[in-house]
Enzyme design. Structure first.
Site, PDB file in Angstrom:
ATOM      1  N   LYS A  37      35.486  22.386  34.642  1.00 25.46           N
ATOM      2  CA  LYS A  37      34.372  21.379  33.887  1.00 25.46           C
ATOM      3  C   LYS A  37      35.354  20.285  33.545  1.00 25.46           C
ATOM      4  O   LYS A  37      35.051  19.177  33.898  1.00 25.46           O
ATOM      5  CB  LYS A  37      33.607  21.975  32.868  1.00 25.46           C
TER       6      LYS A  37
ATOM      7  N   GLU B 194      45.611  26.808  32.917  1.00 24.90           N
ATOM      8  CA  GLU B 194      45.655  27.848  33.768  1.00 24.90           C
ATOM      9  C   GLU B 194      45.151  27.442  35.411  1.00 24.90           C
ATOM     10  O   GLU B 194      45.709  27.605  36.376  1.00 24.90           O
ATOM     11  CB  GLU B 194      44.594  29.186  33.536  1.00 24.90           C
TER      12      GLU B 194
ATOM     13  N   GLY C 186      30.325  25.635  29.881  1.00 27.37           N
ATOM     14  CA  GLY C 186      31.045  26.307  31.046  1.00 27.37           C
ATOM     15  C   GLY C 186      30.219  27.589  31.426  1.00 27.37           C
ATOM     16  O   GLY C 186      30.303  28.033  32.332  1.00 27.37           O
ATOM     17  N   ARG C 187      29.999  28.406  30.164  1.00 22.75           N
ATOM     18  CA  ARG C 187      29.564  29.783  30.498  1.00 22.75           C
ATOM     19  C   ARG C 187      27.982  29.743  30.766  1.00 22.75           C
ATOM     20  O   ARG C 187      27.347  30.800  31.147  1.00 22.75           O
ATOM     21  CB  ARG C 187      29.556  30.534  29.167  1.00 22.75           C
TER      22      ARG C 187
ATOM     23  N   GLU D  11      31.239  34.156  23.405  1.00 25.69           N
ATOM     24  CA  GLU D  11      31.880  32.589  23.053  1.00 25.69           C
ATOM     25  C   GLU D  11      30.785  31.827  22.667  1.00 25.69           C
ATOM     26  O   GLU D  11      31.006  30.708  21.826  1.00 25.69           O
ATOM     27  CB  GLU D  11      32.386  31.987  24.516  1.00 25.69           C
TER      28      GLU D  11
ATOM     29  N   HIS E  39      31.529  59.124  32.596  1.00 21.92           N
ATOM     30  CA  HIS E  39      32.996  60.220  32.726  1.00 21.92           C
ATOM     31  C   HIS E  39      33.870  59.415  31.881  1.00 21.92           C
ATOM     32  O   HIS E  39      35.162  59.820  32.096  1.00 21.92           O
ATOM     33  CB  HIS E  39      33.366  60.491  34.068  1.00 21.92           C
TER      34      HIS E  39
ATOM     35  N   LYS F 251      45.495  27.739  22.362  1.00 20.76           N
ATOM     36  CA  LYS F 251      45.933  26.637  23.423  1.00 20.76           C
ATOM     37  C   LYS F 251      46.925  26.058  22.918  1.00 20.76           C
ATOM     38  O   LYS F 251      48.099  25.612  23.579  1.00 20.76           O
ATOM     39  CB  LYS F 251      44.755  26.010  24.008  1.00 20.76           C
TER      40      LYS F 251
END
Ligand code: F6P
Length: 568
Positions: free
Chosen positions: A234, A240, A294-295, A380, A411, A531
């Site tokens: 965005k 990254e 973004g999410r 977030e 399990h 960051k």
């Protein structure tokens, strides 16, 4: 209508509202009735008594129907929660008092409800019908959304058909989405979920981590001649993503030359300038807008890798599913509103039972990344401790969300949910019909899901264990307290539409909780400090001259150790 310069509905502190106090009294009474509630457990208590959920079901033979809500194609069974009709009424009163409906309508209408960033919140517009009218700053945003969707459809169709080829004329058969957070988790989760709808001749890969292993794994399995790289960001300044994208570009250029880039690289972003500066022609960019968080961006251009994988028609069904849940959320009365009821139950546990976590347990291997996706969506959004006006909240906010698909989780960690000292409200998600079956295994899968929800709710009393002939020394060990609440979410099949409905169900659940808690669910300042520190530490790790380190002694030692390991 909510005005953008208003500080929101939390004018009266949440805990000062009469509805809060009514709920507190109500919830405490119910809390004390459950033998499993922490207040009922003491070191001296031998074994829990009859689970409260058993009593609630015994008292009302119609309970399952009374607490089941149909939301589009999703059947939401809320009956295995600590609610009676008065609890539900008290919760709904709280939602009304906190202005949930006004706030919802303001969001859908394009008001700037993301106040700390001065933005509208319009992921819902991304799936609006073409003839809808939704204005931001006086401009109808819907035509622009459909223009981008149309460009995406054309591009996806050309890639899928082989009309869009790589620089050497070969068909593109591998799509690598390079992005992180919302620019990765949405397309990754949805591509995994809808793999059964994907073109088998196309391989989708997702690279997110700045750990070089992630990129190397994707590149080493790909051929530059047949690979399309989608750089999804965005902001187009996420370190990254830019690091991975630069390395992927170098990989391509090394083998096919600079002139191959336009055929193999496209960008998804709101930042055309940065896309151009990176070296991707903005003709090969699919845009979206700052009012898409973004999410919440899977319905935007960020969904391009998904659209290429499943095809434009399936992507349209996915958008229709998101829209169907939007319509339900906008129109259903609060007491029959799936996302609202789910949100209110979350409030009940978080604020009145002081429960910190929430498990998401899909009985579908295709939904293996769903909990990870919801972690970003929920944590977030509502992992906040100040209200809109910057004052601290005096109540708990977002839960810790986690989970894994069943039956695998059974399990691993279900032991704690059944017999541990923490109560973990859980969502079971399942489908009536499988994508494809093998020897009746889908029946077994769903039998397990229904059994787990039943066992968690109703347990097994000590008397029942004894009656089954278990020796006295093991009775306590083999007793199940029950009163582990859960929601059972059922859809007919895992289709693009059903997935869209599930996503929007959780988006709106998180929204309602944020409104009640009075937090801004649409910013994420909490990710900034780390960051900034990483940038600084990055320089300190790599600079040739020994830097003067003025962190704490622990961080200083770690940096020094790392430098030494690299001979710096
Ligand atoms: O780190 C937080 C965050 O801003 C997320 O909210 C977002 O989804 C992710 O980073 C990626 O951001 P972008 O799409 O701008 O690269």
């Amino acid at each position: 209508m909510y005005a953008s310069d208003d500080s929101g509905p939390a004018m009266t502190p949440l805990i000062a509202r009469p509805e809060w106090h009514e709920l507190l009294a109500h919830a405490s009474a119910m809390f004390s009735q459950s033998p499993s509630s922490p207040s009922s457990q003491s070191p001296s208590s031998q074994s829990p008594g009859t689970p409260l959920l058993r009593t609630l079901f015994a008292e009302d033979p119609n309970r399952a129907a009374a607490f089941t809500v149909q939301a589009a194609d999703l059947r939401l069974d809320f009956s295995k929660h600590f609610v009676t009709a008065p609890t539900r009424d008290a919760l709904v009163k709280l939602a009304h008092a906190c202005g949930v409906e006004d706030r919802r309508d303001a969001m859908f209408a394009g008001a700037a409800i993301n106040q700390t960033e001065g933005r509208a919140v319009l992921h819902t517009a991304l799936r609006a019908e073409p003839n809808a009218e939704i204005t931001v700053d006086g401009i109808n945003v819907v035509p622009g959304i459909h223009q981008v969707l149309e460009r995406m459809r054309n591009f996806a169709t050309r890639v899928r058909s082989g009309e869009w080829t790589g620089a050497t004329g070969k068909r593109l058969t591998t799509v690598i989405n390079v992005g992180i957070g919302g620019s990765d988790l949405g397309p990754l989760m949805a591509s995994t979920a809808l793999a059964g709808f994907s073109d088998p001749d196309l391989t989708s890969r997702f690279v997110s981590n700045v750990d070089p292993a992630d990129l190397l794994e994707a590149l080493s399995a790909s051929d530059p001649e047949t690979t399309l790289v989608i750089v999804a960001s965005k902001s187009f300044n996420t370190i990254e993503t830019l690091s991975n994208a630069r390395a992927a570009r170098a990989w391509l250029v090394e083998s096919l030359g600079e002139e191959a880039v336009p055929a193999h690289f496209v960008a998804l972003s709101t930042n055309a300038e940065a896309v151009a500066a990176f070296g991707i022609d903005t003709d090969n960019m699919f845009g979206f807008w700052d009012w898409v968080g973004g999410r919440y961006s899977i319905g935007s251009a960020i969904g391009l890798s998904l659209m290429i994988a499943i095809g434009p028609e399936n992507f349209d069904d996915f958008l229709a599913g998101l829209r169907a849940m939007d319509t339900h959320f906008q129109n259903a009365p609060l007491e029959q509103n799936g996302p609202v009821i789910a949100a209110l139950l979350g409030i009940l546990y978080r604020n009145f039972w002081e429960i910190e976590t929430h498990a998401v347990l899909p009985y579908s291997q295709r939904l293996s990344r769903f909990a990870a996706y919801l972690q970003q969506l929920d944590m977030e959004s509502n992992g906040k401790s100040v209200q809109m006006d910057g004052t601290p909240v005096q109540w708990a906010t977002g839960p810790i969300v986690w989970g894994e698909p069943g039956t695998n989780g059974q399990h691993a960690f279900y032991q704690l949910i059944h017999q541990g000292t923490s109560i973990v409200p859980s969502d079971f998600i399942g489908f009536l019909h499988p994508e494809a079956d093998v020897g009746g295994q889908h029946d077994l899968l769903m039998a397990n899901m229904f059994a787990q929800a039943e066992a968690l709710a109703f347990g097994r009393t000590a008397d029942e264990v004894r009656a089954a002939g278990v020796e006295e020394a093991l009775v306590a060990h083999r007793t199940f307290p029950g009163d582990r609440p859960s929601t059972v979410i059922l859809a007919p099949r895992l289709t693009p539409s059903a997935l869209g409905q599930l996503i929007a169900f959780y988006e709106h659940k998180v929204f309602v909780q944020g409104v009640i808690w009075g937090v801004n669910s649409f910013d994420q300042w909490g990710v900034e400090l780390g960051k900034a520190l990483a940038l600084n530490i990055g320089d300190e790790l790599t600079t040739p001259e020994a830097p003067t380190l003025d962190h704490d002694s622990s961080t200083n030692a770690l940096i020094a150790l790392y430098r030494k390991a690299h001979g710096r």
